[in-house]
Structure formats: C-alpha cells, structure tokens
Scaffold this motif. Sequence first.
Motif, PDB file in Angstrom:
ATOM      1  N   GLU A  34     -50.833  -5.139  66.696  1.00  0.00           N
ATOM      2  CA  GLU A  34     -52.930  -5.016  66.791  1.00  0.00           C
ATOM      3  C   GLU A  34     -53.124  -6.847  66.827  1.00  0.00           C
ATOM      4  OE1 GLU A  34     -55.780  -3.298  64.061  1.00  0.00           O
ATOM      5  OE2 GLU A  34     -54.162  -3.686  63.274  1.00  0.00           O
ATOM      6  N   ARG A  35     -54.620  -6.600  67.722  1.00  0.00           N
ATOM      7  CA  ARG A  35     -54.922  -7.665  67.722  1.00  0.00           C
ATOM      8  C   ARG A  35     -56.413  -7.823  66.950  1.00  0.00           C
ATOM      9  NH1 ARG A  35     -55.035 -12.411  70.832  1.00  0.00           N
ATOM     10  NH2 ARG A  35     -56.757 -13.827  71.479  1.00  0.00           N
ATOM     11  N   ILE A  36     -56.495  -8.721  66.008  1.00  0.00           N
ATOM     12  CA  ILE A  36     -57.930  -8.679  65.437  1.00  0.00           C
ATOM     13  C   ILE A  36     -58.944  -9.971  65.438  1.00  0.00           C
ATOM     14  CG2 ILE A  36     -59.547  -8.415  64.053  1.00  0.00           C
ATOM     15  CD1 ILE A  36     -57.652  -6.134  62.261  1.00  0.00           C
ATOM     16  N   CYS A  37     -60.349 -10.204  65.975  1.00  0.00           N
ATOM     17  CA  CYS A  37     -61.103 -11.430  65.937  1.00  0.00           C
ATOM     18  C   CYS A  37     -61.364 -11.418  65.400  1.00  0.00           C
ATOM     19  CB  CYS A  37     -61.404 -11.414  68.419  1.00  0.00           C
ATOM     20  SG  CYS A  37     -60.208 -11.390  68.866  1.00  0.00           S
ATOM     21  N   PHE A  38     -62.698 -12.225  64.907  1.00  0.00           N
ATOM     22  CA  PHE A  38     -63.792 -12.838  64.314  1.00  0.00           C
ATOM     23  C   PHE A  38     -64.631 -14.183  64.887  1.00  0.00           C
ATOM     24  CE2 PHE A  38     -60.133 -10.991  61.195  1.00  0.00           C
ATOM     25  CZ  PHE A  38     -61.310 -10.421  60.790  1.00  0.00           C
ATOM     26  N   TYR A  39     -65.669 -14.039  64.551  1.00  0.00           N
ATOM     27  CA  TYR A  39     -66.217 -14.928  65.613  1.00  0.00           C
ATOM     28  C   TYR A  39     -67.234 -15.537  64.059  1.00  0.00           C
ATOM     29  CZ  TYR A  39     -64.851 -11.991  69.014  1.00  0.00           C
ATOM     30  OH  TYR A  39     -64.495 -11.263  70.196  1.00  0.00           O
ATOM     31  N   ALA A  40     -68.005 -17.041  64.908  1.00  0.00           N
ATOM     32  CA  ALA A  40     -68.406 -17.645  64.115  1.00  0.00           C
ATOM     33  C   ALA A  40     -69.295 -18.814  65.140  1.00  0.00           C
ATOM     34  CB  ALA A  40     -67.449 -18.590  63.212  1.00  0.00           C
ATOM     35  N   ASP A  41     -71.289 -18.133  64.877  1.00  0.00           N
ATOM     36  CA  ASP A  41     -71.320 -19.109  65.307  1.00  0.00           C
ATOM     37  C   ASP A  41     -71.691 -21.068  65.401  1.00  0.00           C
ATOM     38  OD1 ASP A  41     -72.740 -16.812  67.062  1.00  0.00           O
ATOM     39  OD2 ASP A  41     -73.738 -15.952  65.614  1.00  0.00           O
ATOM     40  N   VAL A  42     -71.656 -21.752  65.470  1.00  0.00           N
ATOM     41  CA  VAL A  42     -72.529 -23.469  66.289  1.00  0.00           C
ATOM     42  C   VAL A  42     -73.921 -22.906  67.243  1.00  0.00           C
ATOM     43  CG1 VAL A  42     -71.472 -25.441  66.674  1.00  0.00           C
ATOM     44  CG2 VAL A  42     -70.043 -22.995  65.540  1.00  0.00           C
ATOM     45  N   ASP A  43     -74.543 -23.505  65.898  1.00  0.00           N
ATOM     46  CA  ASP A  43     -76.453 -23.952  66.419  1.00  0.00           C
ATOM     47  C   ASP A  43     -75.999 -25.017  66.754  1.00  0.00           C
ATOM     48  OD1 ASP A  43     -76.674 -21.840  64.922  1.00  0.00           O
ATOM     49  OD2 ASP A  43     -77.221 -22.346  63.595  1.00  0.00           O
ATOM     50  N   LYS A  44     -75.347 -26.037  66.965  1.00  0.00           N
ATOM     51  CA  LYS A  44     -75.953 -27.753  67.562  1.00  0.00           C
ATOM     52  C   LYS A  44     -74.063 -27.803  67.200  1.00  0.00           C
ATOM     53  CE  LYS A  44     -76.970 -30.020  63.186  1.00  0.00           C
ATOM     54  NZ  LYS A  44     -77.736 -31.086  62.609  1.00  0.00           N
ATOM     55  N   ALA A  45     -73.920 -28.699  68.554  1.00  0.00           N
ATOM     56  CA  ALA A  45     -73.102 -29.634  68.769  1.00  0.00           C
ATOM     57  C   ALA A  45     -72.742 -30.989  67.753  1.00  0.00           C
ATOM     58  CB  ALA A  45     -72.872 -30.567  70.277  1.00  0.00           C
ATOM     59  N   GLY A  46     -71.768 -31.014  67.665  1.00  0.00           N
ATOM     60  CA  GLY A  46     -71.069 -31.666  66.517  1.00  0.00           C
ATOM     61  C   GLY A  46     -70.656 -31.215  65.195  1.00  0.00           C
ATOM     62  N   GLU A  47     -70.883 -30.522  64.968  1.00  0.00           N
ATOM     63  CA  GLU A  47     -70.765 -29.458  63.620  1.00  0.00           C
ATOM     64  C   GLU A  47     -69.340 -29.056  63.214  1.00  0.00           C
ATOM     65  OE1 GLU A  47     -74.516 -26.815  63.090  1.00  0.00           O
ATOM     66  OE2 GLU A  47     -73.317 -25.476  63.893  1.00  0.00           O
ATOM     67  N   LYS A  48     -69.102 -29.222  62.076  1.00  0.00           N
ATOM     68  CA  LYS A  48     -67.583 -28.952  61.961  1.00  0.00           C
ATOM     69  C   LYS A  48     -67.334 -27.432  61.927  1.00  0.00           C
ATOM     70  CE  LYS A  48     -66.627 -33.192  62.145  1.00  0.00           C
ATOM     71  NZ  LYS A  48     -65.501 -33.868  62.688  1.00  0.00           N
ATOM     72  N   ILE A  49     -65.697 -27.569  61.923  1.00  0.00           N
ATOM     73  CA  ILE A  49     -65.571 -26.019  61.757  1.00  0.00           C
ATOM     74  C   ILE A  49     -64.315 -26.037  60.917  1.00  0.00           C
ATOM     75  CG2 ILE A  49     -64.848 -23.608  62.698  1.00  0.00           C
ATOM     76  CD1 ILE A  49     -66.505 -24.032  64.954  1.00  0.00           C
ATOM     77  N   GLY A  50     -64.026 -25.453  59.677  1.00  0.00           N
ATOM     78  CA  GLY A  50     -62.789 -25.528  58.690  1.00  0.00           C
ATOM     79  C   GLY A  50     -62.393 -24.235  58.998  1.00  0.00           C
ATOM     80  N   PHE A  51     -61.213 -23.835  59.410  1.00  0.00           N
ATOM     81  CA  PHE A  51     -60.658 -22.601  59.578  1.00  0.00           C
ATOM     82  C   PHE A  51     -58.809 -23.200  59.099  1.00  0.00           C
ATOM     83  CE2 PHE A  51     -57.153 -20.617  62.249  1.00  0.00           C
ATOM     84  CZ  PHE A  51     -57.492 -19.265  61.785  1.00  0.00           C
ATOM     85  N   TYR A  52     -58.620 -21.864  57.671  1.00  0.00           N
ATOM     86  CA  TYR A  52     -57.897 -22.019  56.675  1.00  0.00           C
ATOM     87  C   TYR A  52     -57.769 -20.181  56.793  1.00  0.00           C
ATOM     88  CZ  TYR A  52     -55.583 -20.460  52.667  1.00  0.00           C
ATOM     89  OH  TYR A  52     -54.477 -20.490  51.666  1.00  0.00           O
ATOM     90  N   PHE A  53     -55.878 -19.792  56.977  1.00  0.00           N
ATOM     91  CA  PHE A  53     -55.983 -18.625  56.668  1.00  0.00           C
ATOM     92  C   PHE A  53     -54.111 -18.327  56.132  1.00  0.00           C
ATOM     93  CE2 PHE A  53     -53.354 -20.563  60.384  1.00  0.00           C
ATOM     94  CZ  PHE A  53     -51.809 -19.571  60.932  1.00  0.00           C
ATOM     95  N   ALA A  54     -54.226 -17.943  55.972  1.00  0.00           N
ATOM     96  CA  ALA A  54     -52.524 -17.307  54.931  1.00  0.00           C
ATOM     97  C   ALA A  54     -52.051 -15.816  54.953  1.00  0.00           C
ATOM     98  CB  ALA A  54     -52.575 -18.049  53.279  1.00  0.00           C
ATOM     99  N   VAL A  55     -51.003 -15.411  55.210  1.00  0.00           N
ATOM    100  CA  VAL A  55     -50.711 -14.105  55.430  1.00  0.00           C
ATOM    101  C   VAL A  55     -50.351 -13.888  53.696  1.00  0.00           C
ATOM    102  CG1 VAL A  55     -48.695 -12.353  56.673  1.00  0.00           C
ATOM    103  CG2 VAL A  55     -50.047 -14.976  57.670  1.00  0.00           C
ATOM    104  N   GLN A  56     -50.578 -12.885  53.520  1.00  0.00           N
ATOM    105  CA  GLN A  56     -50.242 -12.611  52.086  1.00  0.00           C
ATOM    106  C   GLN A  56     -49.322 -11.790  51.851  1.00  0.00           C
ATOM    107  OE1 GLN A  56     -51.900 -14.265  49.775  1.00  0.00           O
ATOM    108  NE2 GLN A  56     -53.190 -15.282  51.254  1.00  0.00           N
ATOM    109  N   SER A  57     -48.973 -10.864  52.195  1.00  0.00           N
ATOM    110  CA  SER A  57     -48.039  -9.454  52.373  1.00  0.00           C
ATOM    111  C   SER A  57     -47.591  -9.417  53.936  1.00  0.00           C
ATOM    112  CB  SER A  57     -48.258  -8.301  51.382  1.00  0.00           C
ATOM    113  OG  SER A  57     -49.642  -7.741  51.742  1.00  0.00           O
ATOM    114  N   GLY A  58     -46.599  -8.725  54.049  1.00  0.00           N
ATOM    115  CA  GLY A  58     -45.961  -7.867  55.116  1.00  0.00           C
ATOM    116  C   GLY A  58     -44.699  -8.653  55.539  1.00  0.00           C
ATOM    117  N   GLY A  59     -43.947  -7.899  55.776  1.00  0.00           N
ATOM    118  CA  GLY A  59     -42.844  -8.592  57.166  1.00  0.00           C
ATOM    119  C   GLY A  59     -42.056 -10.331  56.512  1.00  0.00           C
ATOM    120  N   SER A  60     -41.780 -11.100  57.767  1.00  0.00           N
ATOM    121  CA  SER A  60     -41.558 -12.415  57.284  1.00  0.00           C
ATOM    122  C   SER A  60     -42.585 -13.394  56.917  1.00  0.00           C
ATOM    123  CB  SER A  60     -40.785 -13.321  58.249  1.00  0.00           C
ATOM    124  OG  SER A  60     -39.398 -12.001  58.514  1.00  0.00           O
TER     125      SER A  60
END
Length: 214
Positions: A34-60
């Motif tokens: 399965e493939r899931i996408c999420f979206y975030a809007d940026v109002d003006k150029a030069g803004e900072k985007i922080g992206f963090y993720f961690a797999v909590q459970s499942g497989g390896s």
Amino acid sequence: MAVALAFLLSFLCFLQLALRTHATALTTAIGANERICFYADVDKAGEKIGFYFAVQSGGSFDIDFEVKDPNEKVLLDGQRERQGDYVLTANTVGEYSFCFENDMSTLTEKLVDFDIMVESEPRREPPAKPGQIADHTSALEESIFRLNGMLINIKRTQKYFHTRENRGFDTVKATKNKLFWYAVLESLGVIGMAVFQVYVLQTFFTKTGRRYKV
C-alpha cells in the motif's frame, strides 16, 4: 514591575513564535503493498519544512518514503528506512507531498508515526561563540530561542523513547505469539504420539484371525 513586564514580553514573543509554526503529528497504519500520501501547503518561498517519521511496529520496522515539491520534483527519498528527521527549505509555493510505501511486505502491516511541521520564518542560526548575542537580537529574544531549542530537543528525545517502547512491545508481542503456537504444536505432537503408541500396542497384543464353527 520590571520582572512582570519582562515575563509578559517573553510570553508574547513565545506565543508569536508558536503561531508562526503549524505542525501535523499523526500515526497511520500502512497495509502490505500500500502507498499513502499526505500533503502540506507552503504559503511563501523560504519557509522551513520539518519532516520526522518512525516505524513503530510491523516486520523489520522499515518503510519506503518520498517527498516531492509542487512541481513533482523529488526532494527526499529512501528505501527500507526505520526512521528519519529532516529539515527542508521550501523554494516553491504550493502543496508538498509526503508519501510512504510498504511494497516490501506481502502480509505485514506497518504502523508509522510521523510529524510534518511548516515554519513561517527561517530558523535562526546559533551564535558562533557561546554566550555571543547578535547586534539585532536582544537578550530576551536570545533566551526565547534557547528555550525553543531545548523544547525541540526534549520533544525529539520523547519521540525516540516512544519509538523504542513501541518497537520493544511489538517484539515482545511477536515472541509471545510464537511461543504460544510452539506450545500448541508441541502439545498436539505429544497427544498424537500418545494416541499412536496406544494404537500400536493394541494392534500388537490383539490376536486377529478367523474363527471356525464345528
């Protein structure tokens, strides 16, 4: 009076800094293939985007991810990553996509905890020397930025231990299930062996033959 005024100014500055930042922290389950996408809007150029993720459970505890800008240009991607923490500069105004894909698993579902944060102002660079204050920055603003940095570090530490706890719980749960089914199979094997031995003994000591009536 001066202390109260300083506290009020600190609170207002901290509130203004918080209002300039909006974030989305979610936990989602991603099924096999399965493939899931999420979206975030940026109002003006030069803004900072922080992206963090961690797999909590499942497989390896791994997942594929991909980050694209509004022009479908790939900014970040990775395969079989367990977790990640990135900061991007949004040079294009529009909608940015953050996608997760679980194509390496055929049956296992993955539970992913992620955080998308958009800051309206660029992050302030720390001073070159400890205790040095820039000319255009007051001591009060310096304290607020330091406090904000410490809070971010505390938040990251909490996320780290939260991920470790969830992964440990998932490992214990998987081990418990394996031990349970191993015990069930072992019990069935012992019962089957006992029934087979009784059947063999009965067959061995029972005389079979034909009876003739005179």
